[in-house]
Design a protein around this motif. Structure first.
Motif, PDB file in Angstrom:
ATOM      1  N   ARG A  84       0.819  -1.217   0.000  1.00 19.18           N
ATOM      2  CA  ARG A  84       0.000   0.000   0.000  1.00 19.18           C
ATOM      3  C   ARG A  84       0.855   1.271   0.000  1.00 19.18           C
ATOM      4  O   ARG A  84       0.327   2.374   0.095  1.00 19.18           O
ATOM      5  CB  ARG A  84      -0.927   0.003   1.216  1.00 19.18           C
ATOM      6  CG  ARG A  84      -1.993  -1.072   1.120  1.00 19.18           C
ATOM      7  CD  ARG A  84      -2.878  -1.064   2.334  1.00 19.18           C
ATOM      8  NE  ARG A  84      -3.365   0.274   2.619  1.00 19.18           N
ATOM      9  CZ  ARG A  84      -4.619   0.594   2.817  1.00 19.18           C
ATOM     10  NH1 ARG A  84      -5.535  -0.339   2.788  1.00 19.18           N
ATOM     11  NH2 ARG A  84      -4.978   1.827   3.086  1.00 19.18           N
ATOM     12  N   ILE A  85       2.139   1.125  -0.101  1.00 15.62           N
ATOM     13  CA  ILE A  85       3.039   2.268  -0.107  1.00 15.62           C
ATOM     14  C   ILE A  85       2.722   3.176  -1.302  1.00 15.62           C
ATOM     15  O   ILE A  85       2.353   2.681  -2.371  1.00 15.62           O
ATOM     16  CB  ILE A  85       4.521   1.792  -0.144  1.00 15.62           C
ATOM     17  CG1 ILE A  85       5.489   2.928   0.145  1.00 15.62           C
ATOM     18  CG2 ILE A  85       4.843   1.114  -1.459  1.00 15.62           C
ATOM     19  CD1 ILE A  85       6.932   2.452   0.358  1.00 15.62           C
ATOM     20  N   THR A  86       2.836   4.467  -1.111  1.00 15.74           N
ATOM     21  CA  THR A  86       2.613   5.380  -2.235  1.00 15.74           C
ATOM     22  C   THR A  86       3.806   5.307  -3.177  1.00 15.74           C
ATOM     23  O   THR A  86       4.913   4.942  -2.769  1.00 15.74           O
ATOM     24  CB  THR A  86       2.428   6.829  -1.758  1.00 15.74           C
ATOM     25  OG1 THR A  86       3.665   7.297  -1.209  1.00 15.74           O
ATOM     26  CG2 THR A  86       1.300   6.951  -0.743  1.00 15.74           C
ATOM     27  N   MET A  87       3.584   5.660  -4.422  1.00 16.39           N
ATOM     28  CA  MET A  87       4.679   5.634  -5.393  1.00 16.39           C
ATOM     29  C   MET A  87       5.747   6.661  -5.005  1.00 16.39           C
ATOM     30  O   MET A  87       6.937   6.432  -5.224  1.00 16.39           O
ATOM     31  CB  MET A  87       4.157   5.885  -6.802  1.00 16.39           C
ATOM     32  CG  MET A  87       3.351   4.717  -7.359  1.00 16.39           C
ATOM     33  SD  MET A  87       4.295   3.179  -7.459  1.00 16.39           S
ATOM     34  CE  MET A  87       3.364   2.136  -6.354  1.00 16.39           C
ATOM     35  N   LYS A  88       5.329   7.752  -4.398  1.00 16.68           N
ATOM     36  CA  LYS A  88       6.294   8.758  -3.942  1.00 16.68           C
ATOM     37  C   LYS A  88       7.206   8.169  -2.868  1.00 16.68           C
ATOM     38  O   LYS A  88       8.433   8.302  -2.950  1.00 16.68           O
ATOM     39  CB  LYS A  88       5.558   9.981  -3.385  1.00 16.68           C
ATOM     40  CG  LYS A  88       6.491  11.070  -2.916  1.00 16.68           C
ATOM     41  CD  LYS A  88       5.737  12.263  -2.357  1.00 16.68           C
ATOM     42  CE  LYS A  88       6.755  13.287  -1.888  1.00 16.68           C
ATOM     43  NZ  LYS A  88       6.228  14.228  -0.951  1.00 16.68           N
ATOM     44  N   GLU A  89       6.602   7.483  -1.880  1.00 16.54           N
ATOM     45  CA  GLU A  89       7.401   6.852  -0.824  1.00 16.54           C
ATOM     46  C   GLU A  89       8.278   5.739  -1.385  1.00 16.54           C
ATOM     47  O   GLU A  89       9.447   5.606  -1.005  1.00 16.54           O
ATOM     48  CB  GLU A  89       6.485   6.266   0.255  1.00 16.54           C
ATOM     49  CG  GLU A  89       5.757   7.283   1.091  1.00 16.54           C
ATOM     50  CD  GLU A  89       4.745   6.623   2.014  1.00 16.54           C
ATOM     51  OE1 GLU A  89       4.825   6.877   3.228  1.00 16.54           O
ATOM     52  OE2 GLU A  89       3.888   5.856   1.512  1.00 16.54           O
ATOM     53  N   ALA A  92       6.623   4.498 -10.261  1.00 15.42           N
ATOM     54  CA  ALA A  92       5.345   4.029 -10.807  1.00 15.42           C
ATOM     55  C   ALA A  92       5.548   3.391 -12.173  1.00 15.42           C
ATOM     56  O   ALA A  92       4.925   2.370 -12.495  1.00 15.42           O
ATOM     57  CB  ALA A  92       4.359   5.185 -10.900  1.00 15.42           C
ATOM     58  N   SER A  93       6.416   3.957 -12.966  1.00 14.22           N
ATOM     59  CA  SER A  93       6.712   3.413 -14.291  1.00 14.22           C
ATOM     60  C   SER A  93       7.360   2.032 -14.178  1.00 14.22           C
ATOM     61  O   SER A  93       7.016   1.106 -14.921  1.00 14.22           O
ATOM     62  CB  SER A  93       7.622   4.377 -15.049  1.00 14.22           C
ATOM     63  OG  SER A  93       7.972   3.850 -16.294  1.00 14.22           O
ATOM     64  N   ARG A  94       8.290   1.903 -13.238  1.00 13.19           N
ATOM     65  CA  ARG A  94       8.944   0.608 -13.030  1.00 13.19           C
ATOM     66  C   ARG A  94       7.938  -0.442 -12.564  1.00 13.19           C
ATOM     67  O   ARG A  94       7.957  -1.592 -13.002  1.00 13.19           O
ATOM     68  CB  ARG A  94      10.061   0.730 -11.983  1.00 13.19           C
ATOM     69  CG  ARG A  94      11.270   1.505 -12.422  1.00 13.19           C
ATOM     70  CD  ARG A  94      12.282   0.567 -13.053  1.00 13.19           C
ATOM     71  NE  ARG A  94      13.551   1.241 -13.244  1.00 13.19           N
ATOM     72  CZ  ARG A  94      14.723   0.698 -12.997  1.00 13.19           C
ATOM     73  NH1 ARG A  94      14.808  -0.530 -12.548  1.00 13.19           N
ATOM     74  NH2 ARG A  94      15.821   1.375 -13.216  1.00 13.19           N
ATOM     75  N   VAL A  95       7.049  -0.053 -11.635  1.00 14.57           N
ATOM     76  CA  VAL A  95       6.040  -0.983 -11.126  1.00 14.57           C
ATOM     77  C   VAL A  95       5.123  -1.425 -12.263  1.00 14.57           C
ATOM     78  O   VAL A  95       4.817  -2.613 -12.406  1.00 14.57           O
ATOM     79  CB  VAL A  95       5.235  -0.354  -9.964  1.00 14.57           C
ATOM     80  CG1 VAL A  95       4.015  -1.207  -9.617  1.00 14.57           C
ATOM     81  CG2 VAL A  95       6.123  -0.177  -8.736  1.00 14.57           C
ATOM     82  N   ALA A  96       4.696  -0.484 -13.081  1.00 13.02           N
ATOM     83  CA  ALA A  96       3.827  -0.816 -14.220  1.00 13.02           C
ATOM     84  C   ALA A  96       4.529  -1.794 -15.159  1.00 13.02           C
ATOM     85  O   ALA A  96       3.911  -2.741 -15.668  1.00 13.02           O
ATOM     86  CB  ALA A  96       3.421   0.452 -14.963  1.00 13.02           C
TER      87      ALA A  96
END
Length: 135
Positions: free
Chosen positions: A18-23, A36-40
């Protein structure tokens, strides 16, 4: 092939999905947008298959933790597999090699429910029961 940053992203998401992409970005030394791009990308590649929660079974009243080695009585496993789908106490059903055909990980609220489960299971397969004493 995953690089070091991808591996760190997976470690961080495994700790807290649940961590934010910023964190997440801050923890792996990227911007939030880059994280976020890497996660996607990891999702698109099928490396990340989904996100889940961990439920405390004991707080739900399921205090008996058991592993059950299942030995089916015939080559036709379908009756056993149909039975397994109807049982809410089963956490995992693994097909295995070695001693037995499957191993069940289960949680039960009482010895009475465990006993009833084993009676019902025995209609489809033989078993060996192991109870978890401590984690």
């Amino acid at each position: 092939m995953l690089d070091h940053t991808d591996q760190r992203i997976l470690e961080e998401l495994s700790k807290n999905s649940r961590i934010t992409m910023k964190e997440l970005g801050e923890n792996v030394h990227l911007t939030g947008q880059a994280a976020a791009s890497r996660v996607a990308k990891l999702e698109d590649q099928g490396v990340i298959e989904g996100y889940t929660i961990k439920v405390n079974q004991e707080k739900l009243g399921y205090s008996i933790h058991a592993f059950i080695t299942v030995i089916t009585q015939s080559m036709n496993h379908q009756p056993y597999l149909t039975f397994v789908k109807t049982q809410q106490e089963i956490i995992h059903n693994f097909k295995i090699s070695g001693d037995g055909c499957y191993i069940l990980e289960c949680k039960f609220p009482s010895n009475e429910r465990l006993s009833q489960f084993l009676t019902d299971l025995n209609k489809h397969a033989n078993y060996k029961l192991s109870i978890v004493i401590n984690k």
